[in-house]
Design a protein around this motif. Structure first.
Motif, PDB file in Angstrom:
ATOM      1  N   UNK A  62      23.318  31.834  -5.098  1.00  0.00           N
ATOM      2  CA  UNK A  62      22.527  31.777  -6.323  1.00  0.00           C
ATOM      3  C   UNK A  62      22.206  30.319  -6.621  1.00  0.00           C
ATOM      4  N   UNK A  63      20.958  30.022  -6.917  1.00  0.00           N
ATOM      5  CA  UNK A  63      20.606  28.656  -7.304  1.00  0.00           C
ATOM      6  C   UNK A  63      21.272  28.320  -8.636  1.00  0.00           C
ATOM      7  N   UNK A  64      21.854  27.130  -8.710  1.00  0.00           N
ATOM      8  CA  UNK A  64      22.601  26.692  -9.893  1.00  0.00           C
ATOM      9  C   UNK A  64      21.763  26.759 -11.158  1.00  0.00           C
ATOM     10  N   UNK A  91      22.437  18.326  -3.351  1.00  0.00           N
ATOM     11  CA  UNK A  91      21.187  18.075  -2.636  1.00  0.00           C
ATOM     12  C   UNK A  91      20.447  16.942  -3.316  1.00  0.00           C
ATOM     13  N   UNK A  92      19.823  16.097  -2.537  1.00  0.00           N
ATOM     14  CA  UNK A  92      18.978  15.037  -3.087  1.00  0.00           C
ATOM     15  C   UNK A  92      17.647  15.045  -2.360  1.00  0.00           C
ATOM     16  N   UNK A  93      16.556  15.149  -3.112  1.00  0.00           N
ATOM     17  CA  UNK A  93      15.226  15.096  -2.521  1.00  0.00           C
ATOM     18  C   UNK A  93      14.899  13.642  -2.243  1.00  0.00           C
ATOM     19  N   UNK A  94      14.473  13.348  -1.027  1.00  0.00           N
ATOM     20  CA  UNK A  94      14.136  11.960  -0.658  1.00  0.00           C
ATOM     21  C   UNK A  94      12.647  11.722  -0.690  1.00  0.00           C
TER      22      UNK A  94
END
Length: 56
Positions: free
Chosen positions: A29-31, A53-56
């Motif tokens: 499930x997405x947080x 997760x970190x979007x770069x």
């Protein structure tokens, strides 16, 4: 209404899994999907893993 439907669906899924010999169900499930997280918590599921997760 959502909780009623979710409970019926998850009850059937749990019954099916038990019949197949499974010992646990794992949900992804997405947080930020707070509604789903809260519904599953209400049904007795617990948060076990946090994925960062970190979007770069």
């Amino acid at each position: 209404m959502i909780l009623f439907v979710a409970k019926r669906l998850m009850t059937k899924a749990e019954e099916w899994a038990k019949e197949k010999g499974y010992k646990q169900l794992i949900l992804n499930v997405f947080h930020n999907n707070e509604l789903a997280v809260n519904v599953y918590k209400h049904l007795g599921y617990e948060i076990e893993v946090v994925k960062m997760v970190k979007v770069l």
